[in-house]
Design a protein around this motif. Structure first.
Motif, PDB file in Angstrom:
ATOM      1  N   THR A  69       0.811  -1.217   0.000  1.00 18.94           N
ATOM      2  CA  THR A  69       0.000   0.000   0.000  1.00 18.94           C
ATOM      3  C   THR A  69       0.846   1.270   0.000  1.00 18.94           C
ATOM      4  O   THR A  69       0.568   2.205  -0.746  1.00 18.94           O
ATOM      5  CB  THR A  69      -0.940   0.019   1.227  1.00 18.94           C
ATOM      6  N   TYR A  70       1.870   1.307   0.830  1.00 25.99           N
ATOM      7  CA  TYR A  70       2.627   2.540   1.040  1.00 25.99           C
ATOM      8  C   TYR A  70       4.019   2.528   0.407  1.00 25.99           C
ATOM      9  O   TYR A  70       4.673   3.563   0.356  1.00 25.99           O
ATOM     10  CB  TYR A  70       2.769   2.825   2.536  1.00 25.99           C
ATOM     11  N   GLY A  71       4.500   1.375  -0.017  1.00 22.94           N
ATOM     12  CA  GLY A  71       5.822   1.271  -0.628  1.00 22.94           C
ATOM     13  C   GLY A  71       6.870   0.722   0.328  1.00 22.94           C
ATOM     14  O   GLY A  71       6.675   0.687   1.544  1.00 22.94           O
ATOM     15  N   HIS A  72       7.984   0.310  -0.265  1.00 26.25           N
ATOM     16  CA  HIS A  72       9.034  -0.332   0.529  1.00 26.25           C
ATOM     17  C   HIS A  72       9.737   0.630   1.488  1.00 26.25           C
ATOM     18  O   HIS A  72      10.160   0.223   2.563  1.00 26.25           O
ATOM     19  CB  HIS A  72      10.045  -1.023  -0.387  1.00 26.25           C
ATOM     20  N   ALA A  73       9.845   1.880   1.119  1.00 29.36           N
ATOM     21  CA  ALA A  73      10.454   2.852   2.035  1.00 29.36           C
ATOM     22  C   ALA A  73       9.606   2.996   3.294  1.00 29.36           C
ATOM     23  O   ALA A  73      10.138   3.106   4.408  1.00 29.36           O
ATOM     24  CB  ALA A  73      10.637   4.196   1.348  1.00 29.36           C
ATOM     25  N   ALA A  74       8.297   2.963   3.119  1.00 25.82           N
ATOM     26  CA  ALA A  74       7.401   3.018   4.284  1.00 25.82           C
ATOM     27  C   ALA A  74       7.549   1.744   5.113  1.00 25.82           C
ATOM     28  O   ALA A  74       7.562   1.793   6.352  1.00 25.82           O
ATOM     29  CB  ALA A  74       5.956   3.194   3.828  1.00 25.82           C
ATOM     30  N   GLY A  75       7.656   0.605   4.444  1.00 27.43           N
ATOM     31  CA  GLY A  75       7.879  -0.650   5.159  1.00 27.43           C
ATOM     32  C   GLY A  75       9.164  -0.610   5.960  1.00 27.43           C
ATOM     33  O   GLY A  75       9.214  -1.062   7.106  1.00 27.43           O
ATOM     34  N   ASP A  76      10.221  -0.038   5.363  1.00 32.87           N
ATOM     35  CA  ASP A  76      11.483   0.114   6.088  1.00 32.87           C
ATOM     36  C   ASP A  76      11.308   1.014   7.312  1.00 32.87           C
ATOM     37  O   ASP A  76      11.913   0.776   8.359  1.00 32.87           O
ATOM     38  CB  ASP A  76      12.562   0.701   5.175  1.00 32.87           C
ATOM     39  N   ALA A  77      10.469   2.045   7.183  1.00 35.46           N
ATOM     40  CA  ALA A  77      10.214   2.937   8.323  1.00 35.46           C
ATOM     41  C   ALA A  77       9.533   2.177   9.454  1.00 35.46           C
ATOM     42  O   ALA A  77       9.858   2.374  10.633  1.00 35.46           O
ATOM     43  CB  ALA A  77       9.373   4.132   7.885  1.00 35.46           C
ATOM     44  N   VAL A  78       8.598   1.292   9.111  1.00 38.01           N
ATOM     45  CA  VAL A  78       7.914   0.493  10.138  1.00 38.01           C
ATOM     46  C   VAL A  78       8.899  -0.481  10.789  1.00 38.01           C
ATOM     47  O   VAL A  78       8.909  -0.641  12.018  1.00 38.01           O
ATOM     48  CB  VAL A  78       6.697  -0.254   9.541  1.00 38.01           C
ATOM     49  N   ILE A  79       9.746  -1.108   9.993  1.00 41.84           N
ATOM     50  CA  ILE A  79      10.738  -2.039  10.548  1.00 41.84           C
ATOM     51  C   ILE A  79      11.709  -1.298  11.464  1.00 41.84           C
ATOM     52  O   ILE A  79      12.009  -1.763  12.571  1.00 41.84           O
ATOM     53  CB  ILE A  79      11.495  -2.760   9.409  1.00 41.84           C
ATOM     54  N   THR A  80      12.169  -0.140  11.029  1.00 41.25           N
ATOM     55  CA  THR A  80      13.107   0.637  11.839  1.00 41.25           C
ATOM     56  C   THR A  80      12.461   1.110  13.136  1.00 41.25           C
ATOM     57  O   THR A  80      13.079   1.036  14.203  1.00 41.25           O
ATOM     58  CB  THR A  80      13.632   1.842  11.026  1.00 41.25           C
ATOM     59  N   ALA A  81      11.219   1.579  13.059  1.00 33.92           N
ATOM     60  CA  ALA A  81      10.518   2.016  14.273  1.00 33.92           C
ATOM     61  C   ALA A  81      10.315   0.846  15.226  1.00 33.92           C
ATOM     62  O   ALA A  81      10.489   0.992  16.446  1.00 33.92           O
ATOM     63  CB  ALA A  81       9.174   2.648  13.903  1.00 33.92           C
ATOM     64  N   THR A  82       9.964  -0.314  14.686  1.00 35.22           N
ATOM     65  CA  THR A  82       9.787  -1.503  15.527  1.00 35.22           C
ATOM     66  C   THR A  82      11.096  -1.855  16.215  1.00 35.22           C
ATOM     67  O   THR A  82      11.120  -2.151  17.415  1.00 35.22           O
ATOM     68  CB  THR A  82       9.287  -2.693  14.685  1.00 35.22           C
ATOM     69  N   ALA A  83      12.189  -1.816  15.468  1.00 35.78           N
ATOM     70  CA  ALA A  83      13.510  -2.114  16.040  1.00 35.78           C
ATOM     71  C   ALA A  83      13.853  -1.138  17.156  1.00 35.78           C
ATOM     72  O   ALA A  83      14.330  -1.545  18.226  1.00 35.78           O
ATOM     73  CB  ALA A  83      14.567  -2.080  14.954  1.00 35.78           C
ATOM     74  N   ASP A  84      13.608   0.142  16.922  1.00 37.76           N
ATOM     75  CA  ASP A  84      13.908   1.157  17.940  1.00 37.76           C
ATOM     76  C   ASP A  84      13.055   0.941  19.191  1.00 37.76           C
ATOM     77  O   ASP A  84      13.553   1.036  20.314  1.00 37.76           O
ATOM     78  CB  ASP A  84      13.658   2.561  17.391  1.00 37.76           C
ATOM     79  N   ARG A  85      11.791   0.647  18.996  1.00 41.98           N
ATOM     80  CA  ARG A  85      10.884   0.437  20.125  1.00 41.98           C
ATOM     81  C   ARG A  85      11.276  -0.810  20.913  1.00 41.98           C
ATOM     82  O   ARG A  85      11.274  -0.805  22.148  1.00 41.98           O
ATOM     83  CB  ARG A  85       9.442   0.326  19.628  1.00 41.98           C
ATOM     84  N   LEU A  86      11.593  -1.878  20.204  1.00 44.54           N
ATOM     85  CA  LEU A  86      11.985  -3.125  20.864  1.00 44.54           C
ATOM     86  C   LEU A  86      13.296  -2.941  21.620  1.00 44.54           C
ATOM     87  O   LEU A  86      13.431  -3.373  22.764  1.00 44.54           O
ATOM     88  CB  LEU A  86      12.102  -4.250  19.835  1.00 44.54           C
TER      89      LEU A  86
END
Length: 182
Positions: free
Chosen positions: A75-92
């Motif tokens: 839906t949002y593109g791979h750059a957006a997916g990378d943003a979600v992965i990075t945010a998840t990593a930071d939160r974890l």
């Protein structure tokens, strides 16, 4: 020993020392995920074994899988997916703090090993289920989390703990407790 002999002996020593330092740095880099900076599976496994042996009564293994991640990418593109992965990593990573280790196992799958996790688990779930800011909007994000307290295993084994956490994570996905509703 005369000066030319000492110099001749020092040159290979300097070369091997430099080469050893370079190899050590390359190995450390290989054990880190380039997108998130978290440990990879190899880096995580080595550290997790030590923690499970030192404090088995207080240690838990967690597996985290992002819900509907393919839909986010589509839906949002791979750059957006990378943003979600990075945010998840930071939160974890922030949740683990100094009492644990976070890793990205691959794709949208993460792992952690921490002390005293059961009491803190609701906070992790709430944190991972917060939207992620990206390009002026908020991306939906949610994750399923499975946990295995090491003390519940008959024998302390990282492999068995990961397998148990995986079963727990998929039980949460199936019953919908942590998945996003459309």
């Amino acid at each position: 020993m005369d000066l030319p002999t000492a110099f001749a002996a020092a040159v290979p020593l300097i070369g091997w020392t430099t080469h050893g330092a370079w190899l050590s740095k390359r190995l450390a880099t290989a054990r880190r995920d380039p997108l998130t900076g978290l440990h990879t599976r190899d880096g995580f496994t080595a550290r997790a074994h030590r923690l499970t042996q030192r404090r088995p009564g207080r240690t838990s293994v967690l597996l985290i899988d992002l819900d509907d991640f393919k839909a986010t990418n589509d839906t949002y593109g791979h750059a957006a997916g990378d943003a979600v992965i990075t945010a998840t990593a930071d939160r974890l990573s922030a949740w683990c703090g100094r009492t644990g280790i976070a890793a990205r196992l691959g794709g949208d799958e993460f792992a952690a090993i921490v002390l005293d996790a059961p009491a803190r688990l609701p906070g992790l779930r709430a944190t991972l289920n917060q939207p992620v800011p990206y390009a002026g909007s908020m991306l939906p994000a949610s994750a399923s989390v499975g946990i295995c307290p090491i003390a519940e295993l008959p024998v302390v084994s990282l492999t068995d703990a990961l397998r148990s956490a995986d079963r727990d994570m998929y039980a949460h996905k199936r019953d919908g407790r942590t998945t996003r509703r459309r």
